[in-house]
Motif scaffolding. Sequence first.
Motif, PDB file in Angstrom:
ATOM      1  N   GLU A 153      -2.560   6.045   4.368  1.00  0.00           N
ATOM      2  CA  GLU A 153      -3.458   5.815   5.504  1.00  0.00           C
ATOM      3  C   GLU A 153      -3.779   4.329   5.663  1.00  0.00           C
ATOM      4  OE1 GLU A 153      -7.775   7.266   7.176  1.00  0.00           O
ATOM      5  OE2 GLU A 153      -6.674   8.577   5.820  1.00  0.00           O
ATOM      6  N   GLU A 154      -4.024   3.644   4.562  1.00  0.00           N
ATOM      7  CA  GLU A 154      -4.303   2.212   4.616  1.00  0.00           C
ATOM      8  C   GLU A 154      -3.053   1.430   5.015  1.00  0.00           C
ATOM      9  OE1 GLU A 154      -7.101   0.866   1.245  1.00  0.00           O
ATOM     10  OE2 GLU A 154      -6.184   2.757   0.581  1.00  0.00           O
ATOM     11  N   ALA A 155      -1.907   1.870   4.524  1.00  0.00           N
ATOM     12  CA  ALA A 155      -0.643   1.226   4.896  1.00  0.00           C
ATOM     13  C   ALA A 155      -0.415   1.350   6.397  1.00  0.00           C
ATOM     14  CB  ALA A 155       0.521   1.854   4.130  1.00  0.00           C
ATOM     15  N   LEU A 161       0.822  -1.208   0.000  1.00  0.00           N
ATOM     16  CA  LEU A 161       0.000   0.000   0.000  1.00  0.00           C
ATOM     17  C   LEU A 161       0.857   1.260   0.000  1.00  0.00           C
ATOM     18  CD1 LEU A 161      -2.745  -1.228   2.459  1.00  0.00           C
ATOM     19  CD2 LEU A 161      -3.088  -0.628   0.053  1.00  0.00           C
ATOM     20  N   THR A 162       1.996   1.201   0.669  1.00  0.00           N
ATOM     21  CA  THR A 162       2.912   2.339   0.662  1.00  0.00           C
ATOM     22  C   THR A 162       3.386   2.630  -0.756  1.00  0.00           C
ATOM     23  OG1 THR A 162       3.633   1.880   2.928  1.00  0.00           O
ATOM     24  CG2 THR A 162       5.086   3.238   1.594  1.00  0.00           C
ATOM     25  N   PHE A 163       3.749   1.579  -1.484  1.00  0.00           N
ATOM     26  CA  PHE A 163       4.197   1.756  -2.867  1.00  0.00           C
ATOM     27  C   PHE A 163       3.084   2.309  -3.752  1.00  0.00           C
ATOM     28  CE2 PHE A 163       7.621  -1.303  -1.777  1.00  0.00           C
ATOM     29  CZ  PHE A 163       8.682  -0.482  -2.114  1.00  0.00           C
ATOM     30  N   GLN A 212       8.810   0.098   9.113  1.00  0.00           N
ATOM     31  CA  GLN A 212       8.048   0.504   7.931  1.00  0.00           C
ATOM     32  C   GLN A 212       7.031   1.587   8.288  1.00  0.00           C
ATOM     33  OE1 GLN A 212       8.367  -0.291   4.709  1.00  0.00           O
ATOM     34  NE2 GLN A 212      10.132  -1.567   5.144  1.00  0.00           N
ATOM     35  N   ARG A 213       6.358   1.411   9.423  1.00  0.00           N
ATOM     36  CA  ARG A 213       5.380   2.420   9.864  1.00  0.00           C
ATOM     37  C   ARG A 213       6.060   3.770  10.069  1.00  0.00           C
ATOM     38  NH1 ARG A 213       3.049   1.966  15.714  1.00  0.00           N
ATOM     39  NH2 ARG A 213       5.192   2.593  16.065  1.00  0.00           N
ATOM     40  N   ASP A 214       7.253   3.729  10.628  1.00  0.00           N
ATOM     41  CA  ASP A 214       7.961   4.972  10.913  1.00  0.00           C
ATOM     42  C   ASP A 214       8.434   5.689   9.656  1.00  0.00           C
ATOM     43  OD1 ASP A 214       7.476   4.537  13.569  1.00  0.00           O
ATOM     44  OD2 ASP A 214       9.501   3.853  14.042  1.00  0.00           O
ATOM     45  N   LYS A 215       8.425   5.020   8.516  1.00  0.00           N
ATOM     46  CA  LYS A 215       8.790   5.661   7.255  1.00  0.00           C
ATOM     47  C   LYS A 215       7.650   6.507   6.690  1.00  0.00           C
ATOM     48  CE  LYS A 215      12.152   2.228   5.762  1.00  0.00           C
ATOM     49  NZ  LYS A 215      12.461   1.218   4.727  1.00  0.00           N
TER      50      LYS A 215
END
Length: 63
Positions: A18-20, A11-13, A40-43
């Motif tokens: 928000e979903e990520a 989802l980030t890509f 990953q969340r902190d990115k």
Amino acid sequence: MGVSRNRGVALTFLDRQEEALASFNAAIALKPDYDRAIAQRDKIPKSERLRRQHHHREDRTSE
């Protein structure tokens, strides 16, 4: 756990931050010391994380 983290990465890509964030948080909820999900969340930009927290608080107060 891994599925939620992998979903968050995908989802980030897709620029669906928000979903990520929700996926990473789901993985972390299952395993609070899940370092890869936390990293990953902190990115995700802090502004997006704060916006998500604010919406979550609003949802809880309207119940």
